[in-house]
Motif scaffolding. Structure first.
Motif, PDB file in Angstrom:
ATOM      1  N   GLY A 398      -2.163 -37.268 -30.161  1.00  0.00           N
ATOM      2  CA  GLY A 398      -2.734 -37.347 -28.814  1.00  0.00           C
ATOM      3  C   GLY A 398      -1.842 -36.781 -27.731  1.00  0.00           C
ATOM      4  O   GLY A 398      -2.165 -36.879 -26.538  1.00  0.00           O
ATOM      5  N   LEU A 400      -1.349 -33.918 -26.281  1.00  0.00           N
ATOM      6  CA  LEU A 400      -1.908 -32.579 -26.150  1.00  0.00           C
ATOM      7  C   LEU A 400      -1.133 -31.714 -25.154  1.00  0.00           C
ATOM      8  O   LEU A 400      -0.968 -30.512 -25.375  1.00  0.00           O
ATOM      9  N   LYS A 401      -0.672 -32.332 -24.059  1.00  0.00           N
ATOM     10  CA  LYS A 401       0.076 -31.556 -23.068  1.00  0.00           C
ATOM     11  C   LYS A 401       1.374 -31.025 -23.679  1.00  0.00           C
ATOM     12  O   LYS A 401       1.741 -29.865 -23.483  1.00  0.00           O
ATOM     13  N   CYS A 426      -7.991 -30.978 -29.442  1.00  0.00           N
ATOM     14  CA  CYS A 426      -8.804 -31.255 -28.245  1.00  0.00           C
ATOM     15  C   CYS A 426     -10.107 -31.930 -28.640  1.00  0.00           C
ATOM     16  O   CYS A 426     -10.585 -32.846 -27.957  1.00  0.00           O
ATOM     17  N   HIS A 429      -9.543 -35.616 -29.528  1.00  0.00           N
ATOM     18  CA  HIS A 429      -9.271 -36.521 -28.400  1.00  0.00           C
ATOM     19  C   HIS A 429     -10.177 -36.240 -27.197  1.00  0.00           C
ATOM     20  O   HIS A 429      -9.894 -36.731 -26.091  1.00  0.00           O
ATOM     21  N   ASN A 430     -11.251 -35.448 -27.404  1.00  0.00           N
ATOM     22  CA  ASN A 430     -12.257 -35.189 -26.369  1.00  0.00           C
ATOM     23  C   ASN A 430     -11.666 -34.674 -25.052  1.00  0.00           C
ATOM     24  O   ASN A 430     -12.062 -35.096 -23.967  1.00  0.00           O
ATOM     25  N   ASP A 431     -10.700 -33.762 -25.146  1.00  0.00           N
ATOM     26  CA  ASP A 431     -10.105 -33.181 -23.936  1.00  0.00           C
ATOM     27  C   ASP A 431     -10.848 -31.878 -23.621  1.00  0.00           C
ATOM     28  O   ASP A 431     -10.501 -30.796 -24.100  1.00  0.00           O
ATOM     29  N   GLU A 433     -11.303 -30.174 -20.723  1.00  0.00           N
ATOM     30  CA  GLU A 433     -10.642 -29.213 -19.832  1.00  0.00           C
ATOM     31  C   GLU A 433      -9.663 -28.326 -20.594  1.00  0.00           C
ATOM     32  O   GLU A 433      -9.676 -27.093 -20.463  1.00  0.00           O
ATOM     33  N   LEU A 434      -8.823 -28.934 -21.393  1.00  0.00           N
ATOM     34  CA  LEU A 434      -7.847 -28.154 -22.170  1.00  0.00           C
ATOM     35  C   LEU A 434      -8.561 -27.312 -23.225  1.00  0.00           C
ATOM     36  O   LEU A 434      -8.164 -26.173 -23.502  1.00  0.00           O
ATOM     37  N   ILE A 459     -17.205 -30.675 -28.779  1.00  0.00           N
ATOM     38  CA  ILE A 459     -16.406 -31.343 -27.741  1.00  0.00           C
ATOM     39  C   ILE A 459     -17.291 -31.688 -26.539  1.00  0.00           C
ATOM     40  O   ILE A 459     -17.211 -32.788 -25.987  1.00  0.00           O
ATOM     41  N   ALA A 463     -18.566 -35.454 -25.015  1.00  0.00           N
ATOM     42  CA  ALA A 463     -18.491 -35.825 -23.594  1.00  0.00           C
ATOM     43  C   ALA A 463     -19.887 -35.962 -22.977  1.00  0.00           C
ATOM     44  O   ALA A 463     -20.013 -36.177 -21.776  1.00  0.00           O
TER      45      ALA A 463
END
Length: 534
Positions: A398, A400-401, A426, A429-431, A433-434, A459, A463
């Motif tokens: 998790g 990701l950054k 991504c 973890h349902n990111d 934007e990334l 993804i 969301a």
């Protein structure tokens, strides 16, 4: 070698023939510096090298790392005026062609200046061009040859097979005046690579003479394609006609079994080894460990690994990779510690296995520590594979950054696998934007890969962004691409069964779906709630 040197030293005034014999012996034993030392001693004693000296010496310096040495020997040849003896420049062309791209260019220049060429000169030059990937130039030279032998024809046949043009290869094969076992074997290999196992078998069955090579090619081809019954049946036939697989055949077949998961054939080969050999080499031991480990028989792999009298870094890597890929992370790290204690230096493959073990065991901090100290502690500079492991490790955790920052800090250009791994994280973890930013980079590298858009669609679905789900699907449709169905396979009683989504082609499909539906009902009764957002 020790006895040969002792006998040589008994001569007070050895002649050129004796020096040449010792140089050749060192060359045959892969001792280039010893061969060169004898060459220097010969000159220091006042003797001049002859037309046999240099070809023997050149055999010691065959490989990409020896270009400077070959150039130095070439200078000596020119100095002593031995280029007029065709035997010497032929040996130089052969050695140059084994030194990579620069060597092939040097060979080409030498070939162009030769006043006299024989069939060996032409074959060596064509062979070098083929190895260097210059297939068009090789064909041009072949067409210019004043005469050809079986080596010439077979080298060109190999060109078409290497290029993947199986139709042109077959047309060329039919033109060969005298086909030998090499010609037939090359065509069997070509059809195996093309996936046409029926044609490969027809050619194999029609071969007038067979040695171990075509048997090995076809058995390995069947194994790679997961055709267990055919592979086992052919292996049995090979033994029935009295052919015992040599070390090369064993390693090739076991490697094919490891790649396709054919444990049954691998066991069959292992049984043959036990029956015919008291001991086996490190090479065979490594192949057995790798096969059992990749096929999921970890305890059997460990048993063979522990019983090996000698091990090299490949042995340790095979066992480490097997443990890592099957999720035995802690056990793999324990084995790595044992490896270091035994004084075995890890290589880049070792560290990939170690980082994968940390990933599958969820040992994020430990993995980061190994990654950032691998160059200092083990002299292994991180390659793209190591970065890939770290992106996967951080992504699963998790973080990701951190994963994205690591990609941007890479010392080399990130490839599609790196960005694809991050996109997968991504999704996990349902990111959103990334994921959009990663996909933008990924599409530039793989514009027609439908899997990337499919993953982004998933993804968006997670969301509940249905507008963008539709947009991603429309994008796939407008590009004319469709994500291929995933497939899984299992080996049961020497037969591999493959399944895809909504597949009903299997002869037992009714029973299979009945079992699946029963399992689904059981899961519901136990309270399982599926994640339908995917």
């Amino acid at each position: 070698m020790g006895l040969a040197i002792k006998v040589f030293n008994q001569f007070h005034h050895p002649n050129v023939h004796l020096y040449n014999t010792l140089i050749r012996a060192h060359a045959q034993n892969s001792q280039p510096f010893s061969a060169f030392s004898v060459f220097c001693d010969m000159q220091n004693s006042g003797l001049f090298p002859d037309n046999f000296t240099y070809p023997f010496l050149l055999k010691s310096f065959s490989g990409q790392s020896w270009l400077k040495e070959v150039q130095m020997i070439h200078t000596h040849v020119e100095k002593f005026g031995l280029c007029s003896d065709i035997f010497v420049p032929n040996a130089l062309i052969d050695s140059y062609c084994k030194c990579g791209y620069s060597g092939v260019n040097a060979a080409r220049k030498l070939f162009a200046t030769m006043g006299k060429r024989d069939i060996v000169s032409w074959n060596s030059m064509i062979g070098g061009l083929v190895k260097g990937g210059e297939l068009t130039e090789a064909r041009r030279l072949f067409d210019e040859m004043p005469e050809r032998d079986s080596v010439s024809w077979n080298t060109m046949l190999d060109v078409y097979v290497k290029a993947g043009d199986i139709n042109a290869a077959f047309e060329f094969f039919e033109r060969i005046p005298e086909r030998n076992v090499v010609s037939w074997s090359t065509m069997v290999l070509g059809f195996c690579k093309a996936g046409d196992m029926d044609m490969a078998r027809i050619l194999f069955d029609n071969m007038p003479v067979k040695n171990l090579v075509p048997w090995t090619i076809l058995i390995s081809g069947y194994a790679e394609k997961g055709l267990a019954k055919e592979a086992v049946g052919l292996y049995n036939q090979m033994e029935e006609v009295g052919l015992a697989p040599d070390e090369g055949a064993i390693v090739s077949i076991l490697a094919a079994c490891a790649g396709s998961g054919l444990l049954g054939l691998g066991k069959r080969v292992h049984a043959s080894i036990r029956r015919t050999r008291n001991k086996f080499s490190i090479l065979v031991g490594n192949a057995l460990v790798d096969m059992y480990a990749k096929c999921g028989s970890l305890e059997k792999a460990f048993s063979i690994f522990n019983d090996m009298e000698k091990r090299d870094v490949v042995s340790w890597n095979a066992m480490l990779q097997g443990l890592a890929m099957h999720g035995c992370g802690e056990r793999a790290l324990h084995l790595f510690t044992r490896m270091i204690e035994k004084g075995v230096s890890p290589d880049k493959v070792t560290l990939v296995a170690v980082l994968c073990a940390c990933t599958h065991a969820g040992l994020t901090e430990k993995g980061l520590n190994y990654f950032y100290t691998m160059e200092r502690d083990y002299g292994v500079v991180p390659q793209v594979e190591h970065y890939g492991c770290m992106i996967d490790l951080l992504g699963r955790g998790g973080r990701l950054k951190e994963a994205f920052d690591l990609v941007r800090a890479m010392s080399m250009e990130p490839n599609a696998i790196i960005w694809g791994t991050l996109l997968g994280a991504c999704r996990m973890h349902n990111d959103v934007e990334l994921a959009e930013e990663v996909l933008d980079r990924l599409v530039k590298l793989e514009p027609s890969d439908p899997g990337n858009f499919s993953m982004l669609s998933n993804i968006y679905a997670a969301a509940r962004d249905w507008d963008n789900v539709a947009s991603a699907r429309l994008k796939m449709k407008s590009m004319g691409v469709e994500k291929p169905s995933g497939a899984s396979s299992i080996e049961v009683e020497n037969e591999v069964h493959e399944f895809t989504v909504f597949d009903d082609s299997h002869r037992e499909s009714d029973k299979i779906y009945q079992m699946i539906n029963g399992l689904g009902d059981h899961l519901k009764q136990e309270g399982y709630m599926p994640k339908t957002c995917y």
